[in-house]
Scaffold this active site. Structure first.
Site, mmCIF file in Angstrom:
data_model
loop_
_atom_site.group_PDB
_atom_site.id
_atom_site.type_symbol
_atom_site.label_atom_id
_atom_site.label_comp_id
_atom_site.label_asym_id
_atom_site.label_seq_id
_atom_site.Cartn_x
_atom_site.Cartn_y
_atom_site.Cartn_z
ATOM 1 N N GLY A 11 85.565 65.881 39.065
ATOM 2 C CA GLY A 11 86.278 64.642 38.715
ATOM 3 C C GLY A 11 87.607 64.564 39.461
ATOM 4 O O GLY A 11 88.357 65.528 39.495
ATOM 5 N N ARG A 72 80.321 65.845 42.717
ATOM 6 C CA ARG A 72 79.729 66.975 41.997
ATOM 7 C C ARG A 72 78.425 67.271 42.727
ATOM 8 O O ARG A 72 77.454 66.548 42.579
ATOM 9 C CB ARG A 72 79.457 66.600 40.534
ATOM 10 C CG ARG A 72 80.727 66.318 39.756
ATOM 11 C CD ARG A 72 80.498 66.364 38.260
ATOM 12 N NE ARG A 72 81.773 66.293 37.571
ATOM 13 C CZ ARG A 72 82.293 65.184 37.057
ATOM 14 N NH1 ARG A 72 81.625 64.065 37.113
ATOM 15 N NH2 ARG A 72 83.468 65.204 36.464
ATOM 16 N N ASP A 103 86.580 74.388 36.666
ATOM 17 C CA ASP A 103 85.950 75.709 36.692
ATOM 18 C C ASP A 103 84.534 75.683 37.279
ATOM 19 O O ASP A 103 84.105 76.647 37.919
ATOM 20 C CB ASP A 103 85.998 76.407 35.327
ATOM 21 C CG ASP A 103 85.444 75.555 34.220
ATOM 22 O OD1 ASP A 103 85.063 74.394 34.482
ATOM 23 O OD2 ASP A 103 85.391 76.044 33.073
ATOM 24 N N THR A 126 91.999 69.056 36.862
ATOM 25 C CA THR A 126 91.119 68.318 35.952
ATOM 26 C C THR A 126 91.959 67.745 34.826
ATOM 27 O O THR A 126 92.830 68.445 34.299
ATOM 28 C CB THR A 126 90.001 69.193 35.349
ATOM 29 O OG1 THR A 126 89.406 68.487 34.245
ATOM 30 C CG2 THR A 126 90.489 70.540 34.837
ATOM 31 N N ILE A 127 91.689 66.511 34.470
ATOM 32 C CA ILE A 127 92.476 65.918 33.375
ATOM 33 C C ILE A 127 92.166 66.611 32.054
ATOM 34 O O ILE A 127 92.920 66.508 31.100
ATOM 35 C CB ILE A 127 92.251 64.398 33.230
ATOM 36 C CG1 ILE A 127 90.801 64.070 32.857
ATOM 37 C CG2 ILE A 127 92.701 63.646 34.463
ATOM 38 C CD1 ILE A 127 90.623 62.658 32.311
ATOM 39 N N ASP A 128 91.047 67.343 31.977
ATOM 40 C CA ASP A 128 90.642 67.963 30.707
ATOM 41 C C ASP A 128 91.562 69.119 30.296
ATOM 42 O O ASP A 128 91.613 69.483 29.123
ATOM 43 C CB ASP A 128 89.201 68.490 30.807
ATOM 44 C CG ASP A 128 88.214 67.391 31.176
ATOM 45 O OD1 ASP A 128 88.565 66.214 31.018
ATOM 46 O OD2 ASP A 128 87.102 67.718 31.626
ATOM 47 N N ASP A 130 91.169 72.229 30.733
ATOM 48 C CA ASP A 130 90.284 73.176 30.030
ATOM 49 C C ASP A 130 89.953 74.412 30.868
ATOM 50 O O ASP A 130 88.946 75.069 30.644
ATOM 51 C CB ASP A 130 88.980 72.466 29.629
ATOM 52 C CG ASP A 130 88.191 71.974 30.839
ATOM 53 O OD1 ASP A 130 88.740 71.975 31.956
ATOM 54 O OD2 ASP A 130 87.027 71.595 30.665
ATOM 55 N N ARG A 172 85.842 66.088 27.763
ATOM 56 C CA ARG A 172 84.592 66.849 27.514
ATOM 57 C C ARG A 172 84.696 67.576 26.185
ATOM 58 O O ARG A 172 84.966 66.956 25.184
ATOM 59 C CB ARG A 172 84.327 67.856 28.637
ATOM 60 C CG ARG A 172 83.854 67.235 29.906
ATOM 61 C CD ARG A 172 83.431 68.319 30.888
ATOM 62 N NE ARG A 172 83.385 67.759 32.229
ATOM 63 C CZ ARG A 172 82.357 67.092 32.724
ATOM 64 N NH1 ARG A 172 81.278 66.909 32.009
ATOM 65 N NH2 ARG A 172 82.395 66.594 33.942
HETATM 66 O O1 F6P Z 1 86.070 66.417 33.762
HETATM 67 C C1 F6P Z 1 86.744 65.215 33.900
HETATM 68 C C2 F6P Z 1 86.047 64.108 33.169
HETATM 69 O O2 F6P Z 1 86.786 62.922 33.350
HETATM 70 C C3 F6P Z 1 85.763 64.361 31.692
HETATM 71 O O3 F6P Z 1 86.890 64.183 30.885
HETATM 72 C C4 F6P Z 1 84.656 63.388 31.428
HETATM 73 O O4 F6P Z 1 83.861 63.790 30.347
HETATM 74 C C5 F6P Z 1 83.877 63.412 32.716
HETATM 75 O O5 F6P Z 1 84.763 63.885 33.719
HETATM 76 C C6 F6P Z 1 83.327 62.087 33.134
HETATM 77 O O6 F6P Z 1 82.542 62.305 34.244
HETATM 78 P P1 F6P Z 1 82.050 61.145 35.217
HETATM 79 O O7 F6P Z 1 83.223 60.712 36.019
HETATM 80 O O8 F6P Z 1 80.993 61.798 36.013
HETATM 81 O O9 F6P Z 1 81.548 60.045 34.339
#
Ligand code: F6P
Length: 318
Positions: A11, A72, A103, A126-128, A130, A172
């Site tokens: 992301g 990804r 990660d 990552t904005i998470d 985590d 997530r």
């Molecule tokens: O890992 C970053 C994130 O924005 C999560 O917070 C979210 O669940 C996911 O990616 C969304 O993924 P995508 O951009 O593939 O919809």
């Protein structure tokens, strides 16, 4: 001159563009040839790797997302594609790689290193927030500020209409964004995956608050909780007796003008990563913890799930 490349994986976050800008400038200062790999590991496989210079990073410091794209990559999980990636890097004499990502991105990189010996340094992005071993990942501050602005705006309409708003944040399985947003925006309810909850336990107090003049509720829920946000909104209608709406903030949390903190952290992360590679570190992630910046092994960063800060979590206790 040695060659060094950078790529963004997973992301995107606000802060990647400032990181790219500093990467190019710092690499040139250190007499390195800076390369961009476009579209994450996909670009490694497709040989979408280009020598870059100052003019490629002009005017991007204030922009969210990433100028070089991210992805990804499923293909990078297969050895046959990693082999091609290796050949592409070797053909360009690229011996060092900086990777901005989460990660999952680092796990792939570790396998790649073991097969190829190409040195790398990961930068948590990552904005998470985590990633185990680092208190901060690039992009988190900008995401929190976007969430703050959104909640402030929703509060205006919630108070005008006497409504309950259930605001869903990303993250997530990690409730960091929701928890920090709750503590800093004075919401009435916060639900995150790390903490069991029973909505029933809030009913008496919420109804009492309405009797005492409360006109609206703001609930911040993390996308990783077991219930759907719509179910929480229905609970407000059925059990608390207040009209409700759901706002899923979604991908607006990942974009926007990078905050000063993210620009500064981008600068520092990149400086440390490049310095680490030049000093001969071959497979590490540059982390930011209470003691400052520290290189950690890929094993440490990827083997455990990051836990939320216990002090912050304790603020959720009723
Ligand atoms: O890992 C970053 C994130 O924005 C999560 O917070 C979210 O669940 C996911 O990616 C969304 O993924 P995508 O951009 O593939 O919809």
């Amino acid at each position: 001159m040695n060659n060094i490349a950078i790529l963004c994986s997973g992301g995107d976050v606000s802060g990647m563009n400032p990181a790219l800008k500093h990467f190019v400038e710092y690499a040139l200062e250190k007499n390195l040839n800076p390369y961009f790999v476009y579209d994450g590991y996909e670009g490694l496989i497709d040989n979408n790797i280009k020598l870059t210079s100052y003019c490629d990073v002009a005017g991007i410091i204030n922009r969210g997302g990433t100028k070089i794209g991210s992805a990804r990559s499923q293909r990078f999980m297969l050895q046959e594609h990693r082999k091609i990636a290796k050949q592409n890097l070797e053909a360009l004499n690229i011996e060092m790689l900086v990777v901005l990502g989460g990660d999952g991105s680092f796990r792939g990189l570790d396998v790649f290193y073991k097969e190829t010996g190409i040195k790398f340094c990961g930068i948590p992005a990552t904005i998470d927030n985590d990633i185990n071993g680092t208190d901060y990942s690039l992009g988190v501050d900008t995401a929190l500020n976007i969430i703050k602005t959104s909640i402030d705006a929703i509060r205006d309409t919630a108070s005008s209409f006497k409504r309950a708003f259930v605001i869903e944040t990303m993250g997530r399985d990690c409730g960091y964004l929701a928890l920090v947003s709750h503590l800093t925006s004075g919401s009435e309810l916060c639900l995150i995956p790390e903490k069991e909850y029973d909505l029933k336990s809030y009913e008496e107090s919420f109804k009492e608050q309405i009797k005492n003049g409360r006109k609206y509720f703001i609930a911040i829920v993390s996308e990783g909780i077991k219930q759907d946000s719509k179910e929480i909104a229905k609970w407000f209608e059925d059990k608390i007796g207040m009209e409700s709406r759901v706002s899923v903030l979604g991908h607006i949390q990942r974009g926007g003008n990078p905050t000063i903190y993210d620009r500064l952290m981008a600068y520092k992360f990149v400086t440390k990563a490049v310095d680490g590679l030049l000093q001969g570190r071959d497979e590490s992630v540059i982390c930011y913890a209470k003691s400052g910046f520290e290189f950690k092994s890929i094993e440490e960063v990827t083997s455990k799930t990051k836990e939320l800060d216990t002090e912050m979590l304790s603020y959720l206790e009723k």
